[in-house]
Design a protein around this motif. Structure first.
Motif, PDB file in Angstrom:
ATOM      1  N   VAL A 105       0.844  -1.191   0.000  1.00  0.00           N
ATOM      2  CA  VAL A 105       0.000   0.000   0.000  1.00  0.00           C
ATOM      3  C   VAL A 105       0.882   1.246   0.000  1.00  0.00           C
ATOM      4  O   VAL A 105       1.866   1.335   0.746  1.00  0.00           O
ATOM      5  CB  VAL A 105      -0.929   0.009   1.241  1.00  0.00           C
ATOM      6  CG1 VAL A 105      -1.704   1.311   1.351  1.00  0.00           C
ATOM      7  CG2 VAL A 105      -1.869  -1.190   1.194  1.00  0.00           C
ATOM      8  N   GLU A 106       0.538   2.214  -0.848  1.00  0.00           N
ATOM      9  CA  GLU A 106       1.292   3.459  -0.912  1.00  0.00           C
ATOM     10  C   GLU A 106       1.210   4.196   0.420  1.00  0.00           C
ATOM     11  O   GLU A 106       0.171   4.220   1.074  1.00  0.00           O
ATOM     12  CB  GLU A 106       0.760   4.362  -2.024  1.00  0.00           C
ATOM     13  CG  GLU A 106       1.585   5.623  -2.207  1.00  0.00           C
ATOM     14  CD  GLU A 106       1.168   6.467  -3.403  1.00  0.00           C
ATOM     15  OE1 GLU A 106       1.815   7.506  -3.620  1.00  0.00           O
ATOM     16  OE2 GLU A 106       0.213   6.097  -4.114  1.00  0.00           O
ATOM     17  N   VAL A 107       2.347   4.767   0.834  1.00  0.00           N
ATOM     18  CA  VAL A 107       2.415   5.533   2.068  1.00  0.00           C
ATOM     19  C   VAL A 107       2.800   6.975   1.747  1.00  0.00           C
ATOM     20  O   VAL A 107       3.388   7.245   0.699  1.00  0.00           O
ATOM     21  CB  VAL A 107       3.417   4.927   3.079  1.00  0.00           C
ATOM     22  CG1 VAL A 107       2.976   3.541   3.518  1.00  0.00           C
ATOM     23  CG2 VAL A 107       4.819   4.884   2.509  1.00  0.00           C
ATOM     24  N   GLU A 108       2.440   7.864   2.645  1.00  0.00           N
ATOM     25  CA  GLU A 108       2.785   9.279   2.491  1.00  0.00           C
ATOM     26  C   GLU A 108       3.783   9.654   3.577  1.00  0.00           C
ATOM     27  O   GLU A 108       3.414   9.828   4.734  1.00  0.00           O
ATOM     28  CB  GLU A 108       1.549  10.161   2.618  1.00  0.00           C
ATOM     29  CG  GLU A 108       1.863  11.630   2.469  1.00  0.00           C
ATOM     30  CD  GLU A 108       0.674  12.544   2.762  1.00  0.00           C
ATOM     31  OE1 GLU A 108       0.877  13.750   2.797  1.00  0.00           O
ATOM     32  OE2 GLU A 108      -0.445  12.035   2.970  1.00  0.00           O
ATOM     33  N   PRO A 109       5.062   9.755   3.222  1.00  0.00           N
ATOM     34  CA  PRO A 109       6.058  10.102   4.231  1.00  0.00           C
ATOM     35  C   PRO A 109       5.923  11.564   4.643  1.00  0.00           C
ATOM     36  O   PRO A 109       5.621  12.434   3.820  1.00  0.00           O
ATOM     37  CB  PRO A 109       7.394   9.856   3.536  1.00  0.00           C
ATOM     38  CG  PRO A 109       7.102   9.867   2.089  1.00  0.00           C
ATOM     39  CD  PRO A 109       5.655   9.526   1.917  1.00  0.00           C
ATOM     40  N   VAL A 110       6.110  11.804   5.923  1.00  0.00           N
ATOM     41  CA  VAL A 110       6.117  13.161   6.467  1.00  0.00           C
ATOM     42  C   VAL A 110       7.261  13.265   7.468  1.00  0.00           C
ATOM     43  O   VAL A 110       7.708  12.257   8.011  1.00  0.00           O
ATOM     44  CB  VAL A 110       4.784  13.534   7.163  1.00  0.00           C
ATOM     45  CG1 VAL A 110       3.637  13.556   6.180  1.00  0.00           C
ATOM     46  CG2 VAL A 110       4.485  12.611   8.321  1.00  0.00           C
ATOM     47  N   VAL A 111       7.721  14.463   7.707  1.00  0.00           N
ATOM     48  CA  VAL A 111       8.749  14.709   8.710  1.00  0.00           C
ATOM     49  C   VAL A 111       8.039  15.170   9.979  1.00  0.00           C
ATOM     50  O   VAL A 111       7.211  16.078   9.931  1.00  0.00           O
ATOM     51  CB  VAL A 111       9.763  15.765   8.227  1.00  0.00           C
ATOM     52  CG1 VAL A 111      10.820  16.023   9.278  1.00  0.00           C
ATOM     53  CG2 VAL A 111      10.401  15.326   6.919  1.00  0.00           C
ATOM     54  N   VAL A 112       8.349  14.510  11.091  1.00  0.00           N
ATOM     55  CA  VAL A 112       7.696  14.830  12.362  1.00  0.00           C
ATOM     56  C   VAL A 112       8.735  15.067  13.444  1.00  0.00           C
ATOM     57  O   VAL A 112       9.874  14.605  13.352  1.00  0.00           O
ATOM     58  CB  VAL A 112       6.725  13.719  12.822  1.00  0.00           C
ATOM     59  CG1 VAL A 112       5.607  13.498  11.822  1.00  0.00           C
ATOM     60  CG2 VAL A 112       7.459  12.429  13.093  1.00  0.00           C
ATOM     61  N   ASP A 113       8.324  15.779  14.483  1.00  0.00           N
ATOM     62  CA  ASP A 113       9.144  15.964  15.666  1.00  0.00           C
ATOM     63  C   ASP A 113       9.116  14.657  16.459  1.00  0.00           C
ATOM     64  O   ASP A 113       8.035  14.164  16.807  1.00  0.00           O
ATOM     65  CB  ASP A 113       8.595  17.117  16.502  1.00  0.00           C
ATOM     66  CG  ASP A 113       9.278  17.221  17.846  1.00  0.00           C
ATOM     67  OD1 ASP A 113      10.518  17.135  17.897  1.00  0.00           O
ATOM     68  OD2 ASP A 113       8.562  17.375  18.856  1.00  0.00           O
ATOM     69  N   ALA A 114      10.276  14.101  16.747  1.00  0.00           N
ATOM     70  CA  ALA A 114      10.341  12.828  17.461  1.00  0.00           C
ATOM     71  C   ALA A 114       9.737  12.926  18.860  1.00  0.00           C
ATOM     72  O   ALA A 114       9.198  11.948  19.368  1.00  0.00           O
ATOM     73  CB  ALA A 114      11.787  12.341  17.551  1.00  0.00           C
TER      74      ALA A 114
END
Length: 175
Positions: free
Chosen positions: A124-133
């Motif tokens: 399944v296609e995923v949408e990568p995002v940058v997040v604060d750990a």
């Protein structure tokens, strides 16, 4: 005497973005790393897939090895042949490559995308995002997250971000 101009401005030498671009900001370097993440390790594989000249590939691979992103290992002894394997430092760039590809895809309609990121198990296609750990919050809001001078910032960096709340300076050893 030959003087070679640096690609980084003097005032940016302590900027992590400038120094990172100095190492991986070149077109072929990013494409070689992308191929390495896809499992390519041998000179001929990189050359065939990228259509890059031997001299350019040799130069880029040497730089990636010198910078500690790839390790050169022999895989055959007669004649000696080497492969180029990602190091831990090189593997740590994967999220950056993924984020760049995702940004490129975000400008396209789904049917126009020639490469997508998918979950390896489900497909399944995923949408990568940058997040604060720490909080899990997305970092895409430029008003909520801004750069500020860090504890090791020099005068130029502190001047650039003087209008921002300074970060506390870490105590020195023995203090």
């Amino acid at each position: 005497m030959v003087i070679v101009a640096s690609r980084i401005r003097l005032e940016d030498r302590e900027c992590p973005l400038s120094t990172t671009v100095e190492h991986v900001g070149e077109w072929w370097t990013l494409l070689i790393l992308h191929d390495a993440f896809d499992g390519y390790t041998r000179f001929d594989q990189f050359q065939e897939n990228l259509g890059i000249s031997s001299s350019m590939l040799t130069t880029r691979l040497k730089t990636l090895v010198t910078d500690g992103l790839l390790e050169r290992r022999p895989y055959r002894t007669n004649p000696v042949r080497h492969e180029y394997v990602l190091t831990d430092l090189g593997r740590s760039l994967r999220p950056v490559i993924v984020a760049l590809a995702a940004w490129g895809n975000s400008r396209l309609e789904p049917h126009e995308r020639s490469m997508i990121l998918v979950d390896a198990e489900s497909g399944v296609e995923v949408e990568p995002v940058v997040v604060d750990a720490g909080t899990g919050r997305r970092l895409d809001d430029s008003r909520a997250y801004v750069f500020a001078a860090g504890p090791a910032a020099g005068d130029a960096m502190r001047g650039r971000y003087a209008h921002r709340r300074p970060l506390p300076v870490a105590p020195t050893e023995g203090a």
